[in-house]
Scaffold this motif. Structure first.
Motif, mmCIF file in Angstrom:
data_model
loop_
_atom_site.group_PDB
_atom_site.id
_atom_site.type_symbol
_atom_site.label_atom_id
_atom_site.label_comp_id
_atom_site.label_asym_id
_atom_site.label_seq_id
_atom_site.Cartn_x
_atom_site.Cartn_y
_atom_site.Cartn_z
ATOM 1 N N VAL A 283 0.850 -1.183 0.000
ATOM 2 C CA VAL A 283 0.000 0.000 0.000
ATOM 3 C C VAL A 283 0.893 1.242 0.000
ATOM 4 O O VAL A 283 1.823 1.341 0.803
ATOM 5 C CB VAL A 283 -0.916 0.021 1.240
ATOM 6 C CG1 VAL A 283 -1.764 1.273 1.263
ATOM 7 C CG2 VAL A 283 -1.789 -1.222 1.305
ATOM 8 N N ALA A 284 0.603 2.155 -0.913
ATOM 9 C CA ALA A 284 1.282 3.451 -0.935
ATOM 10 C C ALA A 284 0.517 4.390 -0.010
ATOM 11 O O ALA A 284 -0.711 4.458 -0.065
ATOM 12 C CB ALA A 284 1.311 4.011 -2.355
ATOM 13 N N ALA B 138 -4.270 6.373 2.488
ATOM 14 C CA ALA B 138 -4.009 5.518 1.336
ATOM 15 C C ALA B 138 -5.188 5.599 0.387
ATOM 16 O O ALA B 138 -6.349 5.532 0.817
ATOM 17 C CB ALA B 138 -3.804 4.075 1.787
ATOM 18 N N ARG B 139 -4.878 5.748 -0.877
ATOM 19 C CA ARG B 139 -5.913 5.717 -1.902
ATOM 20 C C ARG B 139 -6.509 4.312 -1.917
ATOM 21 O O ARG B 139 -5.782 3.320 -1.810
ATOM 22 C CB ARG B 139 -5.272 6.048 -3.250
ATOM 23 C CG ARG B 139 -6.241 6.291 -4.355
ATOM 24 C CD ARG B 139 -5.544 6.812 -5.586
ATOM 25 N NE ARG B 139 -4.535 5.868 -6.052
ATOM 26 C CZ ARG B 139 -3.458 6.217 -6.728
ATOM 27 N NH1 ARG B 139 -3.212 7.477 -6.993
ATOM 28 N NH2 ARG B 139 -2.602 5.305 -7.128
ATOM 29 N N LYS B 140 -7.830 4.222 -2.028
ATOM 30 C CA LYS B 140 -8.476 2.916 -2.091
ATOM 31 C C LYS B 140 -8.053 2.181 -3.353
ATOM 32 O O LYS B 140 -7.665 2.794 -4.338
ATOM 33 C CB LYS B 140 -10.002 3.063 -2.065
ATOM 34 C CG LYS B 140 -10.547 3.401 -0.705
ATOM 35 C CD LYS B 140 -12.050 3.326 -0.726
ATOM 36 C CE LYS B 140 -12.575 3.175 0.688
ATOM 37 N NZ LYS B 140 -13.956 2.747 0.694
ATOM 38 N N GLY C 41 -7.773 6.613 5.989
ATOM 39 C CA GLY C 41 -6.653 7.033 6.817
ATOM 40 C C GLY C 41 -6.569 6.278 8.125
ATOM 41 O O GLY C 41 -7.557 5.711 8.598
ATOM 42 N N VAL C 42 -5.370 6.276 8.693
ATOM 43 C CA VAL C 42 -5.122 5.644 9.984
ATOM 44 C C VAL C 42 -3.954 6.389 10.643
ATOM 45 O O VAL C 42 -3.023 6.819 9.968
ATOM 46 C CB VAL C 42 -4.809 4.134 9.823
ATOM 47 C CG1 VAL C 42 -3.537 3.903 9.039
ATOM 48 C CG2 VAL C 42 -4.769 3.418 11.155
ATOM 49 N N TYR C 43 -4.042 6.587 11.953
ATOM 50 C CA TYR C 43 -2.935 7.197 12.691
ATOM 51 C C TYR C 43 -1.919 6.113 13.010
ATOM 52 O O TYR C 43 -2.240 5.122 13.658
ATOM 53 C CB TYR C 43 -3.430 7.869 13.976
ATOM 54 C CG TYR C 43 -4.118 9.175 13.700
ATOM 55 C CD1 TYR C 43 -3.383 10.346 13.549
ATOM 56 C CD2 TYR C 43 -5.500 9.243 13.560
ATOM 57 C CE1 TYR C 43 -4.002 11.554 13.274
ATOM 58 C CE2 TYR C 43 -6.130 10.452 13.293
ATOM 59 C CZ TYR C 43 -5.384 11.595 13.143
ATOM 60 O OH TYR C 43 -5.991 12.787 12.865
ATOM 61 N N MET C 44 -0.689 6.308 12.512
ATOM 62 C CA MET C 44 0.366 5.307 12.667
ATOM 63 C C MET C 44 1.663 5.962 13.123
ATOM 64 O O MET C 44 1.867 7.154 12.924
ATOM 65 C CB MET C 44 0.660 4.626 11.324
ATOM 66 C CG MET C 44 -0.413 3.734 10.800
ATOM 67 S SD MET C 44 0.086 2.989 9.217
ATOM 68 C CE MET C 44 1.491 2.007 9.727
ATOM 69 N N PHE D 205 -7.491 -1.969 8.634
ATOM 70 C CA PHE D 205 -7.178 -0.846 7.753
ATOM 71 C C PHE D 205 -7.123 -1.315 6.299
ATOM 72 O O PHE D 205 -7.710 -0.703 5.411
ATOM 73 C CB PHE D 205 -5.850 -0.213 8.177
ATOM 74 C CG PHE D 205 -5.319 0.809 7.220
ATOM 75 C CD1 PHE D 205 -5.984 2.000 6.987
ATOM 76 C CD2 PHE D 205 -4.122 0.586 6.539
ATOM 77 C CE1 PHE D 205 -5.490 2.951 6.103
ATOM 78 C CE2 PHE D 205 -3.622 1.536 5.662
ATOM 79 C CZ PHE D 205 -4.311 2.713 5.438
ATOM 80 N N LEU D 206 -6.428 -2.433 6.043
ATOM 81 C CA LEU D 206 -6.344 -2.952 4.683
ATOM 82 C C LEU D 206 -7.724 -3.343 4.148
ATOM 83 O O LEU D 206 -8.015 -3.133 2.970
ATOM 84 C CB LEU D 206 -5.394 -4.153 4.633
ATOM 85 C CG LEU D 206 -3.915 -3.862 4.914
ATOM 86 C CD1 LEU D 206 -3.109 -5.149 4.935
ATOM 87 C CD2 LEU D 206 -3.353 -2.869 3.916
ATOM 88 N N ASP D 207 -8.572 -3.881 5.000
ATOM 89 C CA ASP D 207 -9.938 -4.239 4.582
ATOM 90 C C ASP D 207 -10.711 -3.002 4.124
ATOM 91 O O ASP D 207 -11.502 -3.073 3.188
ATOM 92 C CB ASP D 207 -10.706 -4.925 5.717
ATOM 93 C CG ASP D 207 -10.237 -6.344 5.982
ATOM 94 O OD1 ASP D 207 -9.530 -6.928 5.120
ATOM 95 O OD2 ASP D 207 -10.564 -6.877 7.061
ATOM 96 N N ARG D 208 -10.494 -1.871 4.795
ATOM 97 C CA ARG D 208 -11.180 -0.641 4.409
ATOM 98 C C ARG D 208 -10.709 -0.138 3.052
ATOM 99 O O ARG D 208 -11.399 0.635 2.400
ATOM 100 C CB ARG D 208 -10.998 0.419 5.482
ATOM 101 C CG ARG D 208 -11.761 0.038 6.750
ATOM 102 C CD ARG D 208 -11.706 1.018 7.914
ATOM 103 N NE ARG D 208 -11.327 2.355 7.644
ATOM 104 C CZ ARG D 208 -10.400 3.030 8.344
ATOM 105 N NH1 ARG D 208 -9.745 2.447 9.323
ATOM 106 N NH2 ARG D 208 -10.130 4.283 8.051
ATOM 107 N N LEU D 209 -9.528 -0.601 2.627
ATOM 108 C CA LEU D 209 -9.027 -0.270 1.295
ATOM 109 C C LEU D 209 -9.554 -1.253 0.242
ATOM 110 O O LEU D 209 -9.249 -1.130 -0.927
ATOM 111 C CB LEU D 209 -7.492 -0.303 1.266
ATOM 112 C CG LEU D 209 -6.785 0.743 2.102
ATOM 113 C CD1 LEU D 209 -5.298 0.448 2.161
ATOM 114 C CD2 LEU D 209 -7.035 2.117 1.536
#
Length: 164
Positions: free
Chosen positions: A65-66, A99-101, A113-116, A158-162
């Motif tokens: 993921v970019a 991250a763009r979907k 988005g996610v706070y990391m 987070f990846l699932d939301r993408l």
């Protein structure tokens, strides 16, 4: 996480074009990464200060993921917590990564988005292999394995939301 090759990484990206994946800067120290202690490979792009990348193993294959994050720095007195590993950092140690979907939604400009942790070292913080600068980890009653499972669970959500 099993070690990844340059080819594994470049072909894993789901939210950018093949051309973009071919041009992105990879870490030069892939062979020296502590693969056994990583739940995902994450790095910042030295050529683009607002970009970073993340590659996780999902269903036996790498998924890349970019990410983009703001370059604006927060004051040192501000503290934030990473929503993946629950490590607190001062200043700009935690950043909103967007991250763009994947697929048509991403081409229309939709993102998640996610706070990391800005350095993407969540795996090392959880395992105590890296200590945050003037930050800290909460004392927890969970075992290390449970903390790792929670971190990867947050990452996969987070990846699932993408739609990965």
């Amino acid at each position: 996480m099993k070690p990844l090759t340059e080819q594994d990484i470049r072909t894993s990206f789901v939210n950018c074009s093949k051309g973009e994946a071919k041009r992105l800067h990879l870490p030069k120290d892939l062979a020296e990464r502590p693969w056994d202690d990583l739940d995902f490979l994450g790095w910042r792009d030295p050529g683009a200060p607002d970009r970073s990348y993340l590659v996780a193993e999902r269903d036996g294959r790498p998924v890349g993921v970019a990410l983009r994050f703001p370059t604006q720095q927060r004051g040192f007195l501000h503290r934030s917590m990473c929503s993946l590993c629950l490590t607190t950092h001062p200043g700009s140690g935690v950043s909103l990564m967007t991250a763009r979907k994947a697929g048509p939604a991403g081409r229309e400009g939709n993102s998640v988005g996610v706070y990391m942790c800005a350095d993407l070292a969540c795996s090392l913080y959880v395992r105590g292999k890296k200590v945050p600068e003037s930050g800290g980890r909460l004392q927890e009653s969970l075992t290390l394995e449970e903390q790792i499972a929670r971190t990867t669970g947050h990452l996969f959500a987070f990846l699932d939301r993408l739609h990965v």
